[in-house]
Design an enzyme around this catalytic site. Structure first.
Site, short mmCIF file in Angstrom:
data_model
loop_
_atom_site.label_atom_id
_atom_site.label_comp_id
_atom_site.label_asym_id
_atom_site.label_seq_id
_atom_site.Cartn_x
_atom_site.Cartn_y
_atom_site.Cartn_z
CD1 TRP A 138 -0.15 -1.49 3.04
CD2 TRP A 138 0.74 0.42 3.33
NE1 TRP A 138 0.52 -1.44 4.18
CE2 TRP A 138 1.16 -0.17 4.47
CE3 TRP A 138 1.03 1.84 3.13
CZ2 TRP A 138 2.02 0.30 5.28
CZ3 TRP A 138 1.89 2.51 4.27
CH2 TRP A 138 2.49 1.67 5.34
CG ASN A 139 5.07 1.40 0.93
OD1 ASN A 139 4.87 0.40 0.39
ND2 ASN A 139 6.22 1.64 1.08
CG ASP A 164 -2.55 -3.60 0.80
OD1 ASP A 164 -1.80 -4.24 1.42
OD2 ASP A 164 -3.26 -2.80 1.31
CB SER A 165 -7.11 -4.88 0.81
OG SER A 165 -7.19 -6.33 0.20
CB SER A 214 6.15 -7.85 6.19
OG SER A 214 5.42 -8.99 5.75
CD GLU A 235 11.94 -2.67 -2.04
OE1 GLU A 235 11.70 -2.05 -1.05
OE2 GLU A 235 11.99 -2.36 -3.29
CG LEU A 236 11.52 -9.50 1.72
CD1 LEU A 236 11.81 -10.90 2.15
CD2 LEU A 236 9.83 -9.64 1.17
CB CYS A 269 10.75 -0.38 1.34
SG CYS A 269 9.07 -1.27 1.55
CD GLU A 367 10.37 -2.05 7.63
OE1 GLU A 367 10.81 -1.54 6.66
OE2 GLU A 367 9.95 -3.30 7.67
#
Length: 494
Positions: A138-139, A164-165, A214, A235-236, A269, A367
């Protein structure tokens, strides 16, 4: 497309008002989308790469032409400031154009040295995987799927995006803009709904999965992809450090820290959460940072003058509040911020600067993913490097120094390192790979690695005149003796 009767209600983080209502997809809709994608993909893959690249180049133009509409959609679904939303537009438009220019050269059949000089012709090809799944957070709901999908499409694949929802309209808008750019039907499809419902079906349907999110979810998806032996890239999470060395331009480092820690309301991130400052410049840096944070303008809406927007959700607000409250209860000092701002909107939190953070505090290593940064005074460059590397994560890092930046960057365990910039320089270098060390991910996006991961490498070798085998009339031993001398000579020459 048939969808389930379940509704997906999207709310504006600015004020929690309803933004839109969509029908949530079911696993059967993922299967149907996969069938459409697989039907459309062969004709797309058969096109010359330059024709595919022309479509993606037009996408860059379409994005810029629809700038304000894209900005409005991003802001209404994420709550971020308009400048932070503009980063997405800028990044998407530039990235897809860079990838489109790279693709013909990267995907061109390439001659390689053959087994036997002159007698063997060997060519390396890159074959599309077929159907690529993208699960997006979502970001950054617009630029991440735009850049990931661009590379997958350029490689000749069809794509299914699961946004993302919280931010499905950004994915649907991207699909519309791709169609406007000339992408044929069926090659980019969006399925909206919960990841827990659609994720397993998507893993079963595709040939490769690209995930951003995540670390915990990434591990689950990596395991599921491994069970099917399909490719996976991710990418986490990150706990990204910034180092301020003794020879740093302190005002520039202050401004860079503000951008790195509080852009996108800290929900980045590759954003900065840990700052290690060498003792010689500690006092000047801290004073400058606190003053700069105090000048940030926090607010809701589409006004360009706002510096910091809302957090995305009540969940994010709860996490950030818990991290800061835990740190304060255990002895951390709040130098700036440290409070929720319900007077501005339901999910606002002040840009926050902490010091005296110790190991027993949650935010020391976990984080936070919000507008919170911790400052640590260190004796020298060596201590700064050691503490920056003391993390399970390794996504991004930043070094501020007049002369030592590149030398220190080479010693940091992070997939991207920025010198005299916080994150934008490395992220925006789209021709170079981007990704994480350790628990920050696997594989890379951007650059040649980002595109070629969506292909299978295939070697085609043509043998001329004579096979690689004993000639008629040669004994096996005579052949072996002859080839031993030939290989020895070949090794010396080449």
């Amino acid at each position: 497309m048939r969808v389930s009767s379940e509704q997906l209600i999207v709310r504006r983080p600015f004020d929690a008002s309803e933004y839109g209502v969509l029908s949530a997809a079911a696993p059967s809709d993922v299967i149907a989308a996969a069938a459409r994608g697989r039907a459309a993909q062969p004709a797309w893959a058969a096109l010359p790469v330059r024709e595919r690249a022309r479509v993606l180049s037009r996408l860059a133009e379409v994005i810029l032409a629809n700038r304000d509409r894209v900005l409005d959609t991003i802001q209404d679904e994420t709550g971020k400031s308009r400048l932070s939303a503009f980063e997405e537009v800028l990044d998407a438009a530039r990235a897809v154009r860079v990838f489109a220019r790279q693709a013909p050269g990267l995907l061109r059949p390439t001659r390689r040295a053959g087994a036997i000089p002159v007698l063997t012709k060997t060519v390396e090809h890159h074959v599309p995987l077929g159907l690529v799944g993208i699960i997006n957070p979502w970001n950054y709901p617009f630029n991440l799927p735009a850049s990931d999908a661009a590379q997958a499409l350029l490689a000749g694949n069809a794509v299914i995006l699961k946004p993302d929802s919280q931010t499905p309209h950004c994915g649907l808008l991207l699909a519309e803009l791709l169609a406007d750019a000339g992408l044929p039907d069926g090659l980019f499809q969006v399925v909206t709904g919960a990841g827990s419902v659609l994720g397993p079906a998507l893993v079963e349907a595709v040939d490769f999965l690209m995930f951003t999110g995540s670390t915990a979810t990434g591990k689950v998806l990596a395991h599921a992809c491994a069970e099917r032996l399909i490719g996976f890239s991710a990418e986490l999470g990150g706990k990204n450090p910034l180092l301020v060395l003794a020879d740093a331009n302190v005002p520039a480092a202050v401004a860079g820290t503000v951008r790195g820690a509080f852009a996108n309301t800290g929900q980045v991130c590759v954003g900065i959460e840990r700052v290690y400052v060498v003792a010689e410049v500690w006092d000047a840096f801290v004073a400058g940072l606190v003053a700069a944070v105090g000048e940030l303008r926090i607010g809701a809406g589409h006004d360009w003058s706002i510096d910091v927007g809302s957090l995305s959700s009540a969940k994010q607000l709860a996490t950030i509040s818990a991290h800061v409250d835990d740190a304060v209860a255990k002895g951390a000092t709040v130098l700036a911020g440290g409070r929720a701002r319900p007077d501005l909107g339901p999910y606002f939190y002040e840009p926050t600067v902490l010091t005296d953070v110790t190991e027993e505090m949650t935010l020391c290593r976990d984080e936070t993913f919000g507008p919170v940064v911790s400052l640590y005074r260190v004796a020298d460059e060596a201590e700064a490097i050691a503490r920056a590397n003391d993390s399970v994560y390794g996504l991004n890092a930043s070094v501020w120094s007049a002369r030592r930046g590149e030398a220190v960057a080479a010693q940091l365990r992070a997939g991207t390192v920025n010198v005299n910039e916080s994150y934008a320089a490395a992220w925006g270098s789209h021709a170079a790979p981007m990704g994480g060390f350790g628990e920050s991910g696997m594989g890379r996006r951007h650059g040649s690695q980002g595109l070629l991961k969506y292909t299978e490498a295939q070697s085609v070798a043509v043998q001329r005149l004579h096979p690689i085998a004993p000639p008629r009339g040669f004994t096996n031993q005579r052949y072996a003796d002859l080839m031993t001398k030939a290989i020895a000579l070949l090794n010396k020459v080449n």
